[in-house]
Design a protein around this motif. Structure first.
Motif, short mmCIF file in Angstrom:
data_model
loop_
_atom_site.label_atom_id
_atom_site.label_comp_id
_atom_site.label_asym_id
_atom_site.label_seq_id
_atom_site.Cartn_x
_atom_site.Cartn_y
_atom_site.Cartn_z
N UNK A 1 0.82 -1.21 0.00
CA UNK A 1 0.00 0.00 0.00
C UNK A 1 0.86 1.26 0.00
N UNK A 2 1.97 1.25 0.72
CA UNK A 2 2.86 2.42 0.72
C UNK A 2 3.46 2.64 -0.68
N UNK A 3 3.78 1.58 -1.37
CA UNK A 3 4.29 1.70 -2.73
C UNK A 3 3.20 2.26 -3.66
N UNK A 4 1.97 1.76 -3.50
CA UNK A 4 0.86 2.28 -4.29
C UNK A 4 0.63 3.76 -4.00
N UNK A 5 0.73 4.15 -2.75
CA UNK A 5 0.54 5.56 -2.38
C UNK A 5 1.61 6.44 -3.01
N UNK A 6 2.84 5.97 -2.99
CA UNK A 6 3.93 6.73 -3.59
C UNK A 6 3.69 6.92 -5.09
N UNK A 7 3.26 5.86 -5.76
CA UNK A 7 2.98 5.96 -7.19
C UNK A 7 1.79 6.87 -7.47
N UNK A 8 0.77 6.83 -6.62
CA UNK A 8 -0.40 7.69 -6.80
C UNK A 8 -0.02 9.16 -6.62
N UNK A 9 0.87 9.44 -5.66
CA UNK A 9 1.33 10.81 -5.46
C UNK A 9 2.10 11.31 -6.68
N UNK A 10 2.94 10.45 -7.24
CA UNK A 10 3.70 10.83 -8.44
C UNK A 10 2.75 11.09 -9.61
N UNK A 11 1.72 10.27 -9.72
CA UNK A 11 0.76 10.43 -10.80
C UNK A 11 0.02 11.76 -10.67
N UNK A 12 -0.37 12.12 -9.45
CA UNK A 12 -1.03 13.41 -9.23
C UNK A 12 -0.11 14.57 -9.57
N UNK A 13 1.14 14.46 -9.18
CA UNK A 13 2.12 15.50 -9.47
C UNK A 13 2.34 15.65 -10.97
#
Length: 118
Positions: A47-59
């Motif tokens: 989940x932490x990896x998914x969160x990191x990727x989701x943050x990058x996608x938003x950015x």
């Protein structure tokens, strides 16, 4: 064009950052317990990896939207091709500094609102 062919990858890509953070909170309440025979710690790591990727996608989306807003701003004084080229050069200038997407986003915001300090 959808480059993701696997349903699993499409599903993972569709999760919002809020959904992922909610799942992290749920797993945190289960810390130390076993879920379907596996430790929640492994699930939390995913989940932490998914969160990191989701943050990058938003950015990345923010940067894309800012570039489009800059093109629209410059189109008032020049044609679309020149405005696009100018924005590409501005984006490239900041991108090439190697300071990351947050820096690029902040610099594009300053460009958009006229607070340029090159």
């Amino acid at each position: 064009m959808d480059i993701l062919k696997s349903d699993v990858l499409k599903t993972l890509d569709s999760f919002s950052l809020e959904d992922i953070q909610q799942a992290i909170e749920e797993v945190n309440t289960q810390k130390g317990r076993v879920w379907f025979g596996k430790s929640c710690d492994n699930l939390q790591q995913v989940l932490y990896i998914l969160a990191e990727n989701a943050e990058k996608k938003l950015l990345d989306k923010e940067v894309h939207d800012l570039k489009q807003a800059l093109v629209d701003k410059y189109k008032k004084n020049m044609d679309h091709a020149c405005a696009s080229a100018k924005v590409y050069n501005i984006w490239g200038f900041y991108q090439n500094k190697g300071k990351g997407q947050v820096f690029v986003r902040d610099a594009l915001l300053k460009e958009l609102y006229g607070e340029v300090t090159q």
